[in-house]
Design a protein around this motif. Structure first.
Motif, PDB file in Angstrom:
ATOM      1  N   GLY A   1      91.749 -35.306 -67.542  1.00  0.00           N
ATOM      2  CA  GLY A   1      90.393 -35.072 -68.461  1.00  0.00           C
ATOM      3  C   GLY A   1      89.427 -36.103 -68.212  1.00  0.00           C
ATOM      4  O   GLY A   1      90.103 -37.560 -68.060  1.00  0.00           O
ATOM      5  N   GLU A   2      88.237 -36.213 -68.586  1.00  0.00           N
ATOM      6  CA  GLU A   2      87.479 -37.053 -68.610  1.00  0.00           C
ATOM      7  C   GLU A   2      87.948 -38.129 -69.487  1.00  0.00           C
ATOM      8  O   GLU A   2      88.726 -38.008 -70.432  1.00  0.00           O
ATOM      9  CB  GLU A   2      86.325 -36.528 -69.259  1.00  0.00           C
ATOM     10  N   SER A   3      87.169 -39.537 -69.518  1.00  0.00           N
ATOM     11  CA  SER A   3      87.462 -40.500 -70.401  1.00  0.00           C
ATOM     12  C   SER A   3      87.414 -39.969 -71.710  1.00  0.00           C
ATOM     13  O   SER A   3      86.262 -39.309 -72.277  1.00  0.00           O
ATOM     14  CB  SER A   3      86.759 -41.534 -70.039  1.00  0.00           C
ATOM     15  N   GLY A   4      88.205 -40.271 -72.800  1.00  0.00           N
ATOM     16  CA  GLY A   4      87.947 -40.091 -73.983  1.00  0.00           C
ATOM     17  C   GLY A   4      88.375 -38.793 -74.828  1.00  0.00           C
ATOM     18  O   GLY A   4      88.005 -38.458 -75.639  1.00  0.00           O
ATOM     19  N   THR A   5      88.929 -37.730 -73.828  1.00  0.00           N
ATOM     20  CA  THR A   5      89.095 -36.586 -74.030  1.00  0.00           C
ATOM     21  C   THR A   5      90.521 -36.345 -74.933  1.00  0.00           C
ATOM     22  O   THR A   5      90.782 -35.070 -75.708  1.00  0.00           O
ATOM     23  CB  THR A   5      89.205 -35.409 -72.900  1.00  0.00           C
ATOM     24  N   GLY A   6      91.154 -37.319 -75.018  1.00  0.00           N
ATOM     25  CA  GLY A   6      92.367 -37.105 -75.867  1.00  0.00           C
ATOM     26  C   GLY A   6      93.774 -37.308 -74.929  1.00  0.00           C
ATOM     27  O   GLY A   6      94.807 -36.722 -75.453  1.00  0.00           O
ATOM     28  N   LYS A   7      93.824 -37.851 -73.719  1.00  0.00           N
ATOM     29  CA  LYS A   7      94.843 -37.719 -73.022  1.00  0.00           C
ATOM     30  C   LYS A   7      96.030 -38.562 -73.622  1.00  0.00           C
ATOM     31  O   LYS A   7      97.358 -37.959 -73.562  1.00  0.00           O
ATOM     32  CB  LYS A   7      94.561 -38.551 -71.510  1.00  0.00           C
ATOM     33  N   GLU A   8      95.964 -39.600 -74.136  1.00  0.00           N
ATOM     34  CA  GLU A   8      96.977 -40.413 -74.714  1.00  0.00           C
ATOM     35  C   GLU A   8      97.318 -39.627 -75.975  1.00  0.00           C
ATOM     36  O   GLU A   8      98.715 -39.897 -76.117  1.00  0.00           O
ATOM     37  CB  GLU A   8      96.531 -41.775 -75.022  1.00  0.00           C
ATOM     38  N   ILE A   9      96.535 -39.166 -76.664  1.00  0.00           N
ATOM     39  CA  ILE A   9      97.191 -38.504 -77.998  1.00  0.00           C
ATOM     40  C   ILE A   9      98.019 -37.298 -77.458  1.00  0.00           C
ATOM     41  O   ILE A   9      99.057 -37.025 -78.414  1.00  0.00           O
ATOM     42  CB  ILE A   9      95.791 -38.045 -79.023  1.00  0.00           C
ATOM     43  N   ILE A  10      97.783 -36.583 -76.710  1.00  0.00           N
ATOM     44  CA  ILE A  10      98.273 -35.252 -76.148  1.00  0.00           C
ATOM     45  C   ILE A  10      99.766 -35.988 -75.498  1.00  0.00           C
ATOM     46  O   ILE A  10     100.662 -35.312 -75.859  1.00  0.00           O
ATOM     47  CB  ILE A  10      97.430 -34.844 -75.192  1.00  0.00           C
ATOM     48  N   ALA A  11      99.686 -37.043 -74.908  1.00  0.00           N
ATOM     49  CA  ALA A  11     100.927 -37.561 -74.452  1.00  0.00           C
ATOM     50  C   ALA A  11     101.888 -37.784 -75.587  1.00  0.00           C
ATOM     51  O   ALA A  11     103.110 -37.532 -75.544  1.00  0.00           O
ATOM     52  CB  ALA A  11     100.618 -38.731 -73.597  1.00  0.00           C
ATOM     53  N   LYS A  12     101.384 -38.629 -76.614  1.00  0.00           N
ATOM     54  CA  LYS A  12     101.890 -38.755 -77.840  1.00  0.00           C
ATOM     55  C   LYS A  12     102.453 -37.426 -78.484  1.00  0.00           C
ATOM     56  O   LYS A  12     103.675 -37.611 -78.697  1.00  0.00           O
ATOM     57  CB  LYS A  12     101.255 -39.694 -78.770  1.00  0.00           C
ATOM     58  N   ALA A  13     101.757 -36.857 -78.453  1.00  0.00           N
ATOM     59  CA  ALA A  13     102.221 -35.351 -79.235  1.00  0.00           C
ATOM     60  C   ALA A  13     103.399 -34.646 -78.196  1.00  0.00           C
ATOM     61  O   ALA A  13     104.465 -34.179 -78.772  1.00  0.00           O
ATOM     62  CB  ALA A  13     101.008 -34.202 -79.056  1.00  0.00           C
ATOM     63  N   ILE A  14     103.332 -34.870 -76.927  1.00  0.00           N
ATOM     64  CA  ILE A  14     104.387 -34.276 -76.389  1.00  0.00           C
ATOM     65  C   ILE A  14     105.752 -34.882 -76.586  1.00  0.00           C
ATOM     66  O   ILE A  14     106.686 -34.385 -76.833  1.00  0.00           O
ATOM     67  CB  ILE A  14     104.098 -34.433 -74.658  1.00  0.00           C
ATOM     68  N   HIS A  15     105.824 -36.231 -76.580  1.00  0.00           N
ATOM     69  CA  HIS A  15     106.849 -37.078 -76.913  1.00  0.00           C
ATOM     70  C   HIS A  15     107.338 -36.683 -78.309  1.00  0.00           C
ATOM     71  O   HIS A  15     108.554 -36.500 -78.534  1.00  0.00           O
ATOM     72  CB  HIS A  15     106.387 -38.715 -76.661  1.00  0.00           C
ATOM     73  N   ALA A  16     106.410 -36.787 -79.486  1.00  0.00           N
ATOM     74  CA  ALA A  16     106.595 -36.471 -80.633  1.00  0.00           C
ATOM     75  C   ALA A  16     107.388 -34.996 -80.700  1.00  0.00           C
ATOM     76  O   ALA A  16     108.261 -34.786 -81.834  1.00  0.00           O
ATOM     77  CB  ALA A  16     105.646 -36.746 -81.505  1.00  0.00           C
ATOM     78  N   ASN A  17     107.056 -34.172 -79.890  1.00  0.00           N
ATOM     79  CA  ASN A  17     107.689 -32.856 -80.204  1.00  0.00           C
ATOM     80  C   ASN A  17     108.769 -32.658 -79.157  1.00  0.00           C
ATOM     81  O   ASN A  17     109.310 -31.344 -78.981  1.00  0.00           O
ATOM     82  CB  ASN A  17     106.627 -31.683 -79.892  1.00  0.00           C
ATOM     83  N   SER A  18     109.344 -33.600 -78.712  1.00  0.00           N
ATOM     84  CA  SER A  18     110.737 -33.494 -77.681  1.00  0.00           C
ATOM     85  C   SER A  18     111.809 -33.966 -78.302  1.00  0.00           C
ATOM     86  O   SER A  18     111.642 -34.795 -79.304  1.00  0.00           O
ATOM     87  CB  SER A  18     110.191 -34.268 -76.416  1.00  0.00           C
ATOM     88  N   PRO A  19     112.856 -33.642 -77.842  1.00  0.00           N
ATOM     89  CA  PRO A  19     114.230 -34.318 -78.170  1.00  0.00           C
ATOM     90  C   PRO A  19     114.145 -35.696 -78.184  1.00  0.00           C
ATOM     91  O   PRO A  19     115.158 -36.266 -78.864  1.00  0.00           O
ATOM     92  CB  PRO A  19     115.457 -33.800 -77.453  1.00  0.00           C
TER      93      PRO A  19
END
Ligand SMILES: Nc1ncnc2c1ncn2[C@@H]1O[C@H](COP(=O)(O)OP(=O)(O)OP(=O)(O)O)[C@@H](O)[C@H]1O
Ligand SMILES: [Mg+2]
Length: 485
Positions: free
Chosen positions: A196-214
């Motif tokens: 995604g372009e800069s500032g679209t939320g890539k890091e926040i989505i990465a954190k969400a993947i982690h937070a929703n994983s075992p």
């Protein structure tokens, strides 16, 4: 003697939206509390013709009873009532229905009353005799805002329940697809490439993947791979033994070990050197690696998430990125659309950041004027969500009242100069009032740049600290440390 209130003393009023910002068309219910029968009747007729459902009360007690028995979308409350005044009643109304917007009606308004009522949570003021069109416009805008806020709350609840996302918002089709994909891939250990372009939320989505994983209770370790020279990056990722290179005076663990059991987020992956790419590929294949200068193999269990704001395929074609690594990383791709391609998310994100920055700065909730919201929805956002977040944070900091007008947004967003915006919003203000607004803003911006250090700011302005302090007090500037880095 307080000056009688004029139209221009009113809080920044908004122009009517043709339809509420979020397209909500639910008929709204309005409570009118006024002791004059004539006023109640004329408001009832006016509002019923606009398809609002209207209830009326002649005094406060009756109003309170009605608020106990039904939910309202808006209250029109007379300031001068027999018994308890409108100002006395306002907090009691708010206690019963905290989110209901209250517009005060008065013939005897003073600036003090406005300030007091707004502080106590009133939305706006209307003076008798009012202009029907303006009153209806104010009502439409307050109701639209109330519906938007309610919708936001609902959406946040759904996102929290369905995906366990706490600080991510979005309601566009494209973002809902992203959320579904995130929920689907989170539990596995597959590698995910977030584009995604800069500032679209890539890091926040990465954190969400982690937070929703075992792995959620194990570390989430982000590393910006693009910002480091190869050797430093490799020693950071893989660690090194003592003496591996000149400055390696002691052995050090790498981030692959730190992230063991958890998630390693490789940010800006496209700019990583080809040698490092080869080493990363090896860890992905064998789940093993060696410290720089070491001979022992170390086994780790790390999930890799990677992000890029450029087209990796293109980088592969140009020989800057290894094709085999690309295929390893690209098992699942999450594409984050730019903000201009999902404008329906803008009001929602704006509201989210308004709440965030008001609470971080210990301020009462702020709202955007209809003009300001329109400007945000119309703008193209090359810096995406981050740029929107910055604009809202700045608006919150610069605002001195509950409403953030378009004049507090950066000029390139509203497409007009600060001066134009000022003059449009305060057409009848005196030059001194306008200069105060400018002075206040310049002082806040300087303080921000000086990280709120008043001595530095006074020095840069070349004025004594005491003069700056007087101005800060007079202009009602709240001194604070910057909330977030
Ligand atoms: N959907 C969203 N809901 C709430 N906040 C968001 C959302 N998307 C992004 N943000 C916020 O916007 C800011 C930028 O997001 P983030 O850092 O994740 O973007 P990025 O794509 O990694 O940007 P860059 O390419 O510049 O590194 C962050 O403060 C983040 O919290
Ligand atoms: Mg990022």
């Amino acid at each position: 003697m307080p000056e009688p209130m004029t139209e221009d003393d009113l809080p920044l009023s908004s122009t009517p939206p043709e339809s509420p910002v979020n397209g909500n068309t639910i008929p709204a219910s309005i409570l009118v509390v006024d002791d004059e029968a004539g006023i109640r009747e004329s408001l009832e007729v006016l509002l019923s013709l606009e398809n609002y459902s209207v209830k009326t009360a002649a005094e406060g007690e009756e109003g309170l009873r009605l608020l106990d028995s039904a939910t309202f979308d808006l209250v029109l409350l007379d300031l001068a009532l027999p018994g308890q005044s409108g100002l006395d009643l306002l907090p009691q109304f708010k206690e019963r229905q905290p989110d209901v917007p209250v517009i005060m009606i008065t013939a005897y308004g003073t600036v003090e009353n406005v300030v007091e009522a707004i502080r106590a949570g009133a939305e706006n003021f209307v003076q008798k005799p009012w202009d029907n069109e303006k009153l209806l416009a104010d009502i439409r805008s307050a109701v639209a805002r109330r519906h938007a806020e309610e919708e936001n709350l609902q959406l946040k609840r759904t996102l929290k329940q369905r995906y366990n996302f706490t600080n991510i918002v979005g309601k566009s089709e494209s973002m809902l697809r992203v959320f579904d994909l995130v929920a689907q891939v989170a539990p596995s250990r597959s590698t995910v490439l977030i584009q995604g372009e800069s500032g679209t939320g890539k890091e926040i989505i990465a954190k969400a993947i982690h937070a929703n994983s075992p792995r959620k209770d194990k570390p989430f370790v982000p590393i910006n791979t693009g910002a480091m020279p190869s050797e430093l990056l490799e020693s950071t990722l893989f660690g090194h033994v003592k003496g591996a290179f000149t400055s390696a005076v002691a052995s050090k663990k790498g981030l692959f070990e730190v992230a063991n059991g958890g998630t390693l987020f490789l940010d800006e992956i496209a700019t990583m050197g080809l040698d490092t790419q080869a080493k990363i590929l090896r860890v992905l294949q064998d789940k093993r690696f060696m410290h720089l200068g070491g001979i022992q193999e170390i086994q780790v269990d790390v999930r890799i998430l990677a992000a890029t704001n450029v087209d990796l395929r293109q980088a592969v074609r140009e020989g800057r990125f290894r094709e085999d690594l690309f295929y390893r990383l690209n098992v699942i791709t999450v594409d984050l659309p730019p903000l201009r391609a999902r404008r329906e998310d803008i009001p929602l994100l704006a509201q989210h950041f308004l709440e965030l920055y008001a609470s971080e700065n210990g301020l009462a909730p702020r709202k955007l004027s209809t003009d300001a919201m329109r400007a945000l929805v119309d703008y193209d956002w090359p810096g995406n969500v981050r740029e929107l977040e910055n604009a809202i944070e700045r608006g919150v900091v610069l605002s001195s009242g509950p409403i953030i007008g378009a004049d507090l947004l950066p000029g390139h967003i509203t497409g007009r100069s600060f001066q134009d915006a000022l003059l449009e919003h305060n057409p009848n203000s005196s030059l001194f009032d306008i200069l105060e607004v400018i002075e206040r803003r310049i002082i806040i911006e300087k303080l921000e740049r000086c990280n709120w250090n008043q001595t530095d700011a006074a020095e840069q302005f070349r004025i004594p600290l005491s003069t700056l302090n007087q101005k800060i007090k007079r202009l009602n500037i709240e001194i604070r440390k910057k909330g977030r880095e």
